[in-house]
Design a protein around this motif. Sequence first.
Motif: not given
Length: 316
Positions: A85-86, A109-114, A122-123, A188-189
Amino acid sequence: ELDQSTTRMVDYIERYSRFDTINATVIFPPKSSLEYCRVTLVKDEVFEGNETLMLYLKVLSSAEPLAIWNLNTTIVEITDEEDRPTIRWESDKYAVRESRVEGEVTVLGLPLLRSGEQSESYMLKISTRAGSATAGLDFEGINRRGMDFPKDSSRIIVEIRVFTDAIEEDPEQFIVFVELVNPSLNSPVVVTLNETVVEILDTRVSLHPKFKSSPLVVSLKDIQNPKSHWDDIPMNGYPVVCITVCNPIHPEFEMYRHSCTIEYIDDSLTQYYWFVSRPGTRTPTRVYADVSVATSPSGNVLDGVYLAGDSTVQCK
Protein backbone atom coordinates in the motif's frame (compact mmCIF):
# COMPACT_ATOMS: atom_id res chain seq x y z
CA GLU A 1 7.37 -28.44 -4.31
CA LEU A 2 7.60 -27.69 -0.60
CA ASP A 3 6.14 -24.58 1.01
CA GLN A 4 8.58 -22.26 2.71
CA SER A 5 6.56 -19.11 3.46
CA THR A 6 4.05 -19.54 0.62
CA THR A 7 0.74 -21.39 0.66
CA ARG A 8 0.09 -23.93 -2.05
CA MET A 9 -2.97 -23.30 -4.23
CA VAL A 10 -3.13 -19.79 -2.73
CA ASP A 11 0.19 -18.32 -3.84
CA TYR A 12 1.02 -20.86 -6.55
CA ILE A 13 -0.47 -23.85 -8.34
CA GLU A 14 1.11 -27.08 -7.15
CA ARG A 15 2.90 -28.92 -9.95
CA TYR A 16 2.81 -32.40 -8.48
CA SER A 17 -0.13 -34.32 -7.13
CA ARG A 18 -1.03 -38.01 -7.12
CA PHE A 19 -3.99 -37.11 -9.35
CA ASP A 20 -1.90 -35.34 -12.02
CA THR A 21 1.60 -36.65 -12.58
CA ILE A 22 1.71 -35.84 -16.30
CA ASN A 23 1.64 -32.05 -15.96
CA ALA A 24 4.21 -32.27 -13.18
CA THR A 25 6.72 -33.98 -15.44
CA VAL A 26 9.56 -32.30 -17.32
CA ILE A 27 10.58 -34.42 -20.31
CA PHE A 28 14.02 -34.28 -21.88
CA PRO A 29 13.76 -35.48 -25.50
CA PRO A 30 16.81 -37.08 -27.12
CA LYS A 31 19.69 -34.59 -27.67
CA SER A 32 17.98 -31.93 -25.54
CA SER A 33 20.24 -30.23 -22.98
CA LEU A 34 17.80 -27.63 -21.60
CA GLU A 35 14.15 -27.79 -20.55
CA TYR A 36 12.03 -25.55 -18.33
CA CYS A 37 10.09 -26.29 -15.19
CA ARG A 38 7.15 -23.87 -15.13
CA VAL A 39 5.42 -22.83 -11.93
CA THR A 40 2.14 -20.88 -12.07
CA LEU A 41 1.84 -18.08 -9.53
CA VAL A 42 -1.51 -16.84 -8.24
CA LYS A 43 -2.01 -13.08 -8.34
CA ASP A 44 -3.87 -11.47 -5.43
CA GLU A 45 -4.29 -7.93 -4.10
CA VAL A 46 -2.87 -8.60 -0.63
CA PHE A 47 0.59 -7.41 0.34
CA GLU A 48 2.47 -10.35 1.87
CA GLY A 49 6.09 -9.31 1.48
CA ASN A 50 8.62 -11.60 -0.16
CA GLU A 51 7.76 -15.30 0.05
CA THR A 52 9.64 -18.44 -0.95
CA LEU A 53 8.92 -21.93 -2.15
CA MET A 54 11.29 -24.82 -2.84
CA LEU A 55 11.40 -26.99 -5.96
CA TYR A 56 12.67 -30.58 -5.81
CA LEU A 57 13.94 -32.56 -8.79
CA LYS A 58 13.94 -36.34 -9.08
CA VAL A 59 14.08 -38.86 -11.91
CA LEU A 60 10.87 -40.72 -12.63
CA SER A 61 12.11 -42.83 -15.53
CA SER A 62 15.00 -42.98 -17.98
CA ALA A 63 16.04 -45.32 -20.80
CA GLU A 64 19.63 -45.14 -19.61
CA PRO A 65 21.37 -44.59 -16.29
CA LEU A 66 20.89 -40.95 -15.20
CA ALA A 67 22.38 -39.19 -12.22
CA ILE A 68 21.16 -36.02 -10.55
CA TRP A 69 23.99 -34.02 -9.09
CA ASN A 70 23.96 -32.13 -5.83
CA LEU A 71 21.85 -29.26 -7.25
CA ASN A 72 18.52 -31.08 -7.04
CA THR A 73 16.68 -28.34 -5.13
CA THR A 74 16.21 -24.64 -5.72
CA ILE A 75 14.43 -21.88 -3.84
CA VAL A 76 12.09 -19.50 -5.69
CA GLU A 77 11.48 -16.08 -4.12
CA ILE A 78 8.21 -14.36 -4.97
CA THR A 79 8.37 -10.60 -4.69
CA ASP A 80 5.24 -8.64 -3.84
CA GLU A 81 6.26 -4.98 -3.94
CA GLU A 82 3.54 -3.85 -6.33
CA ASP A 83 0.90 -4.83 -3.72
CA ARG A 84 2.51 -2.72 -1.00
CA PRO A 85 0.00 0.00 0.00
CA THR A 86 1.45 3.30 -1.18
CA ILE A 87 0.00 6.78 -0.64
CA ARG A 88 1.03 9.81 -2.70
CA TRP A 89 -0.20 13.10 -4.09
CA GLU A 90 -1.41 12.77 -7.66
CA SER A 91 1.00 15.52 -8.77
CA ASP A 92 3.94 17.41 -7.28
CA LYS A 93 2.49 20.77 -8.33
CA TYR A 94 -0.95 22.34 -8.73
CA ALA A 95 -2.18 25.75 -9.81
CA VAL A 96 -5.31 27.63 -8.85
CA ARG A 97 -6.63 31.01 -9.97
CA GLU A 98 -8.03 33.51 -7.54
CA SER A 99 -11.65 34.41 -8.11
CA ARG A 100 -12.41 37.55 -10.08
CA VAL A 101 -14.58 38.73 -7.17
CA GLU A 102 -12.75 40.30 -4.22
CA GLY A 103 -13.42 38.46 -0.95
CA GLU A 104 -14.66 35.31 -2.66
CA VAL A 105 -13.18 31.94 -1.67
CA THR A 106 -11.97 29.35 -4.20
CA VAL A 107 -11.87 25.72 -3.05
CA LEU A 108 -9.07 23.64 -4.58
CA GLY A 109 -9.35 19.84 -4.44
CA LEU A 110 -6.02 18.00 -4.22
CA PRO A 111 -6.26 14.27 -5.03
CA LEU A 112 -4.46 11.78 -2.78
CA LEU A 113 -3.93 8.38 -4.40
CA ARG A 114 -3.38 4.92 -2.96
CA SER A 115 -2.04 2.00 -4.95
CA GLY A 116 -1.48 -1.60 -3.87
CA GLU A 117 -3.49 -3.35 -1.17
CA GLN A 118 -6.59 -1.44 -0.10
CA SER A 119 -8.01 -3.65 2.64
CA GLU A 120 -6.98 -1.33 5.50
CA SER A 121 -7.87 2.24 6.44
CA TYR A 122 -5.17 4.73 7.45
CA MET A 123 -5.19 7.93 9.46
CA LEU A 124 -3.35 10.85 7.89
CA LYS A 125 -2.10 14.26 8.90
CA ILE A 126 -2.50 17.06 6.35
CA SER A 127 -0.61 20.30 6.93
CA THR A 128 0.42 23.40 5.00
CA ARG A 129 3.53 25.58 5.02
CA ALA A 130 3.65 29.10 3.68
CA GLY A 131 6.06 30.02 0.94
CA SER A 132 5.62 33.27 -0.95
CA ALA A 133 1.89 32.93 -0.22
CA THR A 134 0.77 33.90 3.30
CA ALA A 135 -1.44 31.64 5.42
CA GLY A 136 -4.62 33.40 6.51
CA LEU A 137 -4.26 36.04 3.79
CA ASP A 138 -3.78 34.10 0.54
CA PHE A 139 -4.94 30.64 1.68
CA GLU A 140 -6.32 28.86 4.71
CA GLY A 141 -3.48 27.20 6.59
CA ILE A 142 -4.37 23.78 7.95
CA ASN A 143 -2.92 21.26 10.39
CA ARG A 144 -5.50 18.51 10.10
CA ARG A 145 -4.69 15.38 12.09
CA GLY A 146 -6.84 12.29 11.75
CA MET A 147 -8.05 12.47 8.15
CA ASP A 148 -9.23 9.00 7.17
CA PHE A 149 -8.16 7.17 4.03
CA PRO A 150 -10.90 4.49 4.11
CA LYS A 151 -10.35 0.91 3.06
CA ASP A 152 -11.31 -0.11 -0.48
CA SER A 153 -10.61 3.46 -1.63
CA SER A 154 -7.90 4.39 -4.10
CA ARG A 155 -8.50 8.15 -4.12
CA ILE A 156 -9.60 10.87 -1.71
CA ILE A 157 -9.73 14.65 -2.06
CA VAL A 158 -8.09 17.17 0.26
CA GLU A 159 -9.75 20.60 0.04
CA ILE A 160 -7.79 23.83 0.41
CA ARG A 161 -9.44 27.26 0.56
CA VAL A 162 -7.82 30.06 -1.44
CA PHE A 163 -8.74 33.69 -0.75
CA THR A 164 -9.12 36.59 -3.19
CA ASP A 165 -7.83 40.03 -2.19
CA ALA A 166 -7.64 43.42 -3.85
CA ILE A 167 -3.87 43.34 -4.32
CA GLU A 168 -2.47 42.61 -7.79
CA GLU A 169 0.31 40.05 -7.24
CA ASP A 170 2.70 37.79 -9.06
CA PRO A 171 2.16 34.02 -8.68
CA GLU A 172 2.58 32.89 -5.06
CA GLN A 173 3.20 29.43 -3.65
CA PHE A 174 2.64 27.31 -0.57
CA ILE A 175 3.26 23.63 0.22
CA VAL A 176 0.83 20.90 1.37
CA PHE A 177 2.17 17.86 3.26
CA VAL A 178 0.75 14.42 4.00
CA GLU A 179 2.06 11.95 6.59
CA LEU A 180 0.82 8.87 8.42
CA VAL A 181 -0.51 9.24 11.96
CA ASN A 182 1.12 6.80 14.43
CA PRO A 183 2.04 4.08 11.93
CA SER A 184 2.89 0.73 13.52
CA LEU A 185 6.39 -0.66 13.11
CA ASN A 186 5.02 -3.61 11.12
CA SER A 187 2.75 -1.55 8.89
CA PRO A 188 3.64 -2.03 5.21
CA VAL A 189 2.15 1.28 4.04
CA VAL A 190 4.53 3.96 2.73
CA VAL A 191 4.07 7.57 1.65
CA THR A 192 6.18 8.35 -1.42
CA LEU A 193 5.29 11.81 -2.77
CA ASN A 194 4.53 13.44 0.59
CA GLU A 195 4.48 17.10 -0.46
CA THR A 196 3.01 19.13 -3.28
CA VAL A 197 3.34 22.78 -4.25
CA VAL A 198 0.26 24.92 -4.88
CA GLU A 199 0.70 28.04 -7.00
CA ILE A 200 -1.88 30.83 -6.72
CA LEU A 201 -2.37 32.82 -9.91
CA ASP A 202 -3.82 36.32 -9.80
CA THR A 203 -6.53 36.49 -12.46
CA ARG A 204 -5.82 40.16 -13.14
CA VAL A 205 -2.16 39.46 -13.87
CA SER A 206 -2.81 36.33 -15.95
CA LEU A 207 -5.57 37.53 -18.29
CA HIS A 208 -3.13 37.36 -21.22
CA PRO A 209 -0.88 34.34 -20.64
CA LYS A 210 2.45 34.19 -22.42
CA PHE A 211 3.92 31.20 -24.20
CA LYS A 212 7.23 30.07 -22.73
CA SER A 213 8.91 29.39 -26.07
CA SER A 214 8.71 30.64 -29.66
CA PRO A 215 6.30 29.08 -32.16
CA LEU A 216 7.44 27.20 -35.24
CA VAL A 217 6.50 27.86 -38.86
CA VAL A 218 6.60 24.68 -40.94
CA SER A 219 5.22 23.52 -44.25
CA LEU A 220 1.80 21.88 -44.12
CA LYS A 221 3.34 18.77 -45.69
CA ASP A 222 5.56 18.39 -42.59
CA ILE A 223 2.82 18.89 -40.01
CA GLN A 224 2.93 15.26 -38.79
CA ASN A 225 6.64 15.40 -37.97
CA PRO A 226 7.70 19.02 -37.37
CA LYS A 227 10.65 17.98 -35.21
CA SER A 228 12.48 16.59 -38.25
CA HIS A 229 11.83 19.76 -40.26
CA TRP A 230 12.45 22.35 -37.56
CA ASP A 231 15.04 24.28 -39.58
CA ASP A 232 13.84 23.45 -43.07
CA ILE A 233 12.85 26.20 -45.53
CA PRO A 234 9.16 25.57 -46.36
CA MET A 235 8.59 24.20 -49.84
CA ASN A 236 7.22 26.61 -52.43
CA GLY A 237 3.55 26.18 -53.19
CA TYR A 238 2.55 24.65 -49.84
CA PRO A 239 0.65 26.48 -47.07
CA VAL A 240 2.60 27.10 -43.87
CA VAL A 241 1.40 26.35 -40.34
CA CYS A 242 2.21 28.08 -37.03
CA ILE A 243 2.71 25.64 -34.15
CA THR A 244 2.78 27.00 -30.59
CA VAL A 245 4.66 25.36 -27.75
CA CYS A 246 1.29 24.37 -26.20
CA ASN A 247 0.41 22.28 -29.24
CA PRO A 248 1.23 18.57 -28.58
CA ILE A 249 3.04 18.26 -31.93
CA HIS A 250 5.52 21.03 -31.04
CA PRO A 251 8.97 19.45 -30.42
CA GLU A 252 9.25 21.18 -27.01
CA PHE A 253 5.69 20.44 -25.87
CA GLU A 254 6.68 17.95 -23.15
CA MET A 255 9.18 20.44 -21.72
CA TYR A 256 6.54 23.16 -21.38
CA ARG A 257 3.40 21.06 -20.86
CA HIS A 258 3.18 22.02 -17.19
CA SER A 259 3.51 25.74 -17.95
CA CYS A 260 0.69 25.48 -20.49
CA THR A 261 -1.47 23.74 -17.88
CA ILE A 262 -0.98 26.18 -15.02
CA GLU A 263 -1.51 29.11 -17.40
CA TYR A 264 -4.79 27.47 -18.54
CA ILE A 265 -3.78 27.90 -22.18
CA ASP A 266 -6.29 26.36 -24.57
CA ASP A 267 -4.33 26.25 -27.80
CA SER A 268 -7.51 25.97 -29.85
CA LEU A 269 -8.37 29.54 -28.77
CA THR A 270 -5.01 31.03 -29.72
CA GLN A 271 -5.07 34.00 -32.07
CA TYR A 272 -2.16 34.37 -34.45
CA TYR A 273 -0.40 37.32 -36.06
CA TRP A 274 1.47 36.77 -39.31
CA PHE A 275 4.43 38.95 -40.26
CA VAL A 276 6.04 39.10 -43.68
CA SER A 277 9.10 40.87 -45.01
CA ARG A 278 10.24 42.19 -48.34
CA PRO A 279 12.67 39.98 -50.31
CA GLY A 280 16.19 40.25 -48.97
CA THR A 281 15.02 41.53 -45.55
CA ARG A 282 15.34 38.97 -42.77
CA THR A 283 13.33 40.86 -40.14
CA PRO A 284 9.56 40.72 -40.81
CA THR A 285 8.24 44.26 -40.90
CA ARG A 286 4.62 44.06 -42.04
CA VAL A 287 1.62 42.48 -40.34
CA TYR A 288 -0.33 40.37 -42.79
CA ALA A 289 -4.00 41.34 -42.42
CA ASP A 290 -5.61 40.22 -45.68
CA VAL A 291 -8.42 37.69 -45.72
CA SER A 292 -8.51 35.08 -48.47
CA VAL A 293 -10.82 32.18 -49.29
CA ALA A 294 -8.38 29.73 -47.73
CA THR A 295 -7.04 31.60 -44.70
CA SER A 296 -7.70 34.13 -41.96
CA PRO A 297 -5.03 36.51 -40.63
CA SER A 298 -5.70 35.31 -37.07
CA GLY A 299 -5.58 31.58 -37.90
CA ASN A 300 -2.61 29.25 -37.65
CA VAL A 301 -2.53 28.42 -41.39
CA LEU A 302 -1.30 30.84 -44.04
CA ASP A 303 -2.64 29.74 -47.43
CA GLY A 304 -3.61 31.32 -50.71
CA VAL A 305 -0.96 34.01 -50.26
CA TYR A 306 1.68 34.57 -52.91
CA LEU A 307 5.00 36.01 -51.78
CA ALA A 308 8.06 36.91 -53.78
CA GLY A 309 11.09 34.64 -53.51
CA ASP A 310 13.36 35.10 -50.49
CA SER A 311 10.52 36.60 -48.39
CA THR A 312 10.47 35.88 -44.65
CA VAL A 313 7.35 34.74 -42.77
CA GLN A 314 6.92 34.74 -39.01
CA CYS A 315 4.00 34.14 -36.65
CA LYS A 316 3.46 35.43 -33.12
